[in-house]
Write a protein that holds these residues in place. Sequence first.
Motif, PDB file in Angstrom:
ATOM      1  N   VAL A  11       0.543  -1.195   0.128  1.00  0.00           N
ATOM      2  CA  VAL A  11       0.128   0.512   0.326  1.00  0.00           C
ATOM      3  C   VAL A  11       1.028   1.010   0.033  1.00  0.00           C
ATOM      4  CG1 VAL A  11      -0.202   0.292   2.468  1.00  0.00           C
ATOM      5  CG2 VAL A  11      -1.903   0.990   1.225  1.00  0.00           C
ATOM      6  N   GLN A  12       0.307   2.039  -0.414  1.00  0.00           N
ATOM      7  CA  GLN A  12       1.570   3.930  -0.815  1.00  0.00           C
ATOM      8  C   GLN A  12       1.034   4.975   0.821  1.00  0.00           C
ATOM      9  OE1 GLN A  12      -0.444   5.899  -4.212  1.00  0.00           O
ATOM     10  NE2 GLN A  12       1.439   4.694  -5.339  1.00  0.00           N
ATOM     11  N   ALA A  13       1.979   5.044   1.107  1.00  0.00           N
ATOM     12  CA  ALA A  13       1.797   5.674   2.303  1.00  0.00           C
ATOM     13  C   ALA A  13       0.751   6.369   1.964  1.00  0.00           C
ATOM     14  CB  ALA A  13       2.847   6.941   2.574  1.00  0.00           C
ATOM     15  N   GLY A  14      -0.021   7.292   3.251  1.00  0.00           N
ATOM     16  CA  GLY A  14      -1.234   7.645   3.550  1.00  0.00           C
ATOM     17  C   GLY A  14      -2.617   6.517   2.906  1.00  0.00           C
ATOM     18  N   GLY A  15      -1.686   5.519   2.390  1.00  0.00           N
ATOM     19  CA  GLY A  15      -3.778   4.718   2.480  1.00  0.00           C
ATOM     20  C   GLY A  15      -3.991   3.887   3.931  1.00  0.00           C
ATOM     21  N   SER A  16      -4.991   2.892   3.530  1.00  0.00           N
ATOM     22  CA  SER A  16      -5.486   2.082   4.487  1.00  0.00           C
ATOM     23  C   SER A  16      -5.367   0.704   4.057  1.00  0.00           C
ATOM     24  CB  SER A  16      -6.786   3.011   4.444  1.00  0.00           C
ATOM     25  OG  SER A  16      -6.673   3.852   5.187  1.00  0.00           O
ATOM     26  N   GLN A  80      -7.985  -2.128  11.094  1.00  0.00           N
ATOM     27  CA  GLN A  80      -8.107  -1.409  10.608  1.00  0.00           C
ATOM     28  C   GLN A  80      -6.662  -0.264  10.538  1.00  0.00           C
ATOM     29  OE1 GLN A  80     -10.445  -0.878   8.128  1.00  0.00           O
ATOM     30  NE2 GLN A  80      -8.959   0.265   7.029  1.00  0.00           N
ATOM     31  N   MET A  81      -6.310  -0.769   9.613  1.00  0.00           N
ATOM     32  CA  MET A  81      -5.111   0.853   9.132  1.00  0.00           C
ATOM     33  C   MET A  81      -5.748   2.361   8.498  1.00  0.00           C
ATOM     34  SD  MET A  81      -1.594  -2.223   9.734  1.00  0.00           S
ATOM     35  CE  MET A  81      -2.311  -2.586   8.417  1.00  0.00           C
ATOM     36  N   SER A  82      -5.299   3.137   8.911  1.00  0.00           N
ATOM     37  CA  SER A  82      -5.464   4.323   8.115  1.00  0.00           C
ATOM     38  C   SER A  82      -3.736   5.210   8.199  1.00  0.00           C
ATOM     39  CB  SER A  82      -6.371   4.966   8.240  1.00  0.00           C
ATOM     40  OG  SER A  82      -7.493   4.492   8.261  1.00  0.00           O
ATOM     41  N   SER A  83      -3.693   6.318   7.345  1.00  0.00           N
ATOM     42  CA  SER A  83      -2.708   7.089   7.196  1.00  0.00           C
ATOM     43  C   SER A  83      -1.550   6.060   7.469  1.00  0.00           C
ATOM     44  CB  SER A  83      -2.828   7.934   8.656  1.00  0.00           C
ATOM     45  OG  SER A  83      -4.410   8.922   8.529  1.00  0.00           O
ATOM     46  N   LEU A  84      -1.467   5.136   6.759  1.00  0.00           N
ATOM     47  CA  LEU A  84      -0.422   4.366   7.079  1.00  0.00           C
ATOM     48  C   LEU A  84       0.899   5.299   6.413  1.00  0.00           C
ATOM     49  CD1 LEU A  84      -1.521   1.084   5.458  1.00  0.00           C
ATOM     50  CD2 LEU A  84      -1.154   1.426   7.990  1.00  0.00           C
ATOM     51  N   LYS A  85       2.061   4.701   6.861  1.00  0.00           N
ATOM     52  CA  LYS A  85       3.563   5.296   7.369  1.00  0.00           C
ATOM     53  C   LYS A  85       4.386   4.036   6.891  1.00  0.00           C
ATOM     54  CE  LYS A  85       2.273   8.501  10.929  1.00  0.00           C
ATOM     55  NZ  LYS A  85       2.743   9.148  12.388  1.00  0.00           N
ATOM     56  N   VAL A 116       4.267  -0.739   3.460  1.00  0.00           N
ATOM     57  CA  VAL A 116       3.987   0.409   2.514  1.00  0.00           C
ATOM     58  C   VAL A 116       5.135   1.212   2.172  1.00  0.00           C
ATOM     59  CG1 VAL A 116       3.392   2.775   3.839  1.00  0.00           C
ATOM     60  CG2 VAL A 116       2.921   0.736   4.888  1.00  0.00           C
ATOM     61  N   SER A 117       4.999   1.683   0.578  1.00  0.00           N
ATOM     62  CA  SER A 117       6.121   2.422   0.017  1.00  0.00           C
ATOM     63  C   SER A 117       5.476   3.785   0.261  1.00  0.00           C
ATOM     64  CB  SER A 117       5.923   2.196  -1.649  1.00  0.00           C
ATOM     65  OG  SER A 117       3.715   1.901  -1.958  1.00  0.00           O
TER      66      SER A 117
END
Length: 118
Positions: A11-16, A80-85, A116-117
């Motif tokens: 998942v891209q950074a900022g994704g969920s 649930q993971m959001s705003s991934l770094k 997380v990319s």
Amino acid sequence: VQLQASGGGLVQAGGSLRLSCVASGSIFSILAMGWYHQGPGKQRELVATITSGGNTNYADSVKGRFTISRDNAKNTVYLQMSSLKSEDTGVYYCKGGLTIAALRLASWGQGTLVTVSS
């Protein structure tokens, strides 16, 4: 209790992303559950817990971004993971115990990899 985590991926950074952990057996509803994160080259750390009564707690590193929940009818706990770094990258594991304190003694199940990319 055997546990199987799933839902990881790229998942891209900022994704969920939403992780699931399914438990075998019939005692899931009375268990406290926890999600752990192991980053590359790091020790596993507890990031979220939920009691049998639904009380939740989070590590400071994920507070406000991750949400743990459970569905006792499905023997499943979610993360649930959001705003991934990028620092959220790693393998995620779930564990179950009769109490939160007992989690540290519980067996590890198979984890699920989150990348997380940036």
